[in-house]
Design an enzyme around this catalytic site. Structure first.
Site, short mmCIF file in Angstrom:
data_model
loop_
_atom_site.label_atom_id
_atom_site.label_comp_id
_atom_site.label_asym_id
_atom_site.label_seq_id
_atom_site.Cartn_x
_atom_site.Cartn_y
_atom_site.Cartn_z
N CYS A 44 46.28 31.72 46.93
CA CYS A 44 45.60 30.83 46.08
C CYS A 44 44.02 30.80 45.92
O CYS A 44 43.44 30.48 45.05
CB CYS A 44 46.17 29.26 46.50
N CYS A 76 39.47 49.73 44.36
CA CYS A 76 38.27 49.38 43.74
C CYS A 76 38.61 47.91 42.87
O CYS A 76 39.58 47.99 42.10
CB CYS A 76 38.08 50.56 42.37
N HIS A 305 45.31 24.48 50.45
CA HIS A 305 45.68 24.92 49.10
C HIS A 305 44.70 24.95 48.22
O HIS A 305 43.85 23.75 48.15
CB HIS A 305 47.00 24.73 48.68
#
Ligand SMILES: [Zn+2]
Ligand SMILES: [Zn+2]
Ligand SMILES: [Zn+2]
Length: 398
Positions: A44, A76, A305
């Site tokens: 998240c 990358c 969260h």
């Protein structure tokens, strides 16, 4: 130029009529997709950072024009962000896996044990780290603190170049201390205290108040001894040297379980516009002097969260992103406030953007991709190829 870029279309231009007639809950036309977060993945924080970057028009439009870079193969972050942005634009799915970027981030920061797979991390730091990595991949010959590469999105559009200095009434001044910040952090405790103090004086809020509040809150507890020791305690002054088009404001809380009242005290301090001349003691760049930035995004936190609100420029509505879930909230800031109050969401990162922002100038951008020493092209690191299907829509292959 990378082959996929040739097919790259500009953003579909929607007429204002189309906006009016679009069904209220249809998000297909907005390119607003969710990002997956399976149990145990703890994506998240990254999902919030990615939604912010994608929805910031200046970042999206600038990044789209860049392809050449110093590449790190599987690690990358530039390539991994390209993958997810391509999917945002062309995929038919409503929610996308951020896996390539999650892995690249974990590998890049393995030494520091940050952003590791399966672990929760900080969304604001993740956002800041991605910006610094973008600089590294496209302008790695220039040091972060003195980057003036025209094509460097991070330093041209986001960085605030600040000079701190003490100036005492006795005439003494300290050595100017220059530094660059991607995120301007402020303590919510100082913000609330300053807000109360300012309101007592003025009795009612005014448009410039939030910017001034940030300046005052930034100075709380930051008194220094006079540089020539005249005995005075002196407030530090911060001078803005450049003129960023996006100002990212990080709110520092002293608790991750505040009461709703505390959350609302903080939210009530927030303004939806800031002027750079109010946030800093002085601005040097002429274009910074008249610049007004508008609140376009908020990353919030509740119960370990992260989720994100973003103002969709074309739909003129706030959209809420909670991993795979995408919802329209309403056209007004108060709609977002109400949602935060009900959900106990703590605002952590606020994004203010210049409505007149423009993409970076790519004249100086690298035209080719070169592999950095020690890295090779691995599976899945090639930039995605996008083709129009004969049956309509797009196909993406990696
Ligand atoms: Zn790469
Ligand atoms: Zn740079
Ligand atoms: Zn003095």
């Amino acid at each position: 130029m990378m082959s996929w870029l040739k097919d790259n279309v500009t953003e579909p231009v929607m007429s204002s009529m189309a906006g009016i007639f679009a069904p209220r809950n249809s998000l297909s036309i907005t390119n607003s997709k969710g990002l997956l977060n399976a149990p145990g993945e703890n994506n998240c924080f990254l999902n919030s950072a990615v939604q912010v970057l994608w929805h910031l028009d200046v970042f999206r439009r600038s990044f789209r024009q860049l392809s050449g870079h110093a590449c790190m193969g599987n690690s990358c972050i530039f390539c991994a962000l390209k993958v997810i942005f391509t999917q945002f634009q062309y995929s038919d799915e409503t929610a996308l896996p951020p896996d390539a970027l999650r892995k690249a981030l974990a590998e890049t920061f393995e030494d520091q044990q940050r952003f590791q797979l399966g672990f929760m991390d900080d969304a604001a730091e993740c956002f800041e780290s991605i910006l610094l990595r973008i600089h590294y991949h496209i302008a790695n010959e220039v040091k972060e603190d003195m980057c003036n590469a025209k094509h460097c999105i991070s330093h041209q559009k986001f960085a605030m170049t600040v000079v701190e200095q003490c100036m005492c009434g006795c005439g003494a001044t300290s050595e100017p201390l220059p530094f660059t910040q991607m995120v301007h952090y402020v303590s919510v405790t100082a913000m609330i205290a300053q807000g109360k103090e300012m309101l007592e004086k003025t009795k009612k809020p005014y448009p410039e108040m939030f910017g001034q509040l940030l300046k005052n809150a930034g100075g709380v507890g930051d008194l220094r001894n006079c540089p020539s020791n005249c005995g005075e305690r002196v407030q530090i002054r911060r001078m803005l040297m450049n003129s960023p088009e996006i100002v990212s404001l990080g709110l520092v809380w002293d608790t991750d379980q505040p009461t709703v009242e505390h959350i609302m005290d903080v939210i009530n301090c927030l303004g939806t516009t800031i002027r750079l001349v109010d946030v800093f003691h002085s601005v040097v760049d002429d274009s910074a002097a008249g610049k007004v930035l508008h609140l376009v995004g908020v990353v919030t936190y509740y119960g370990k969260h992260y989720s994100t609100f973003f103002f969709h420029t074309r739909l003129k509505t706030w959209i809420y992103f909670d991993d795979a879930t995408v919802k329209e909230i309403g056209s007004k800031w108060k709609d977002v406030v109400e949602k935060c109050r009900k959900g106990h969401y703590q605002p952590l990162l606020l994004l203010f953007a210049d409505h007149f922002g423009s993409p970076v100038n790519t004249e100086t951008a690298p035209t080719e991709t070169t592999m950095l020493p020690g890295y090779t092209h691995g599976e899945g690191t090639q930039l995605p190829r996008v083709e129009r299907r004969p049956s309509g829509g797009w196909s993406i292959s990696f």
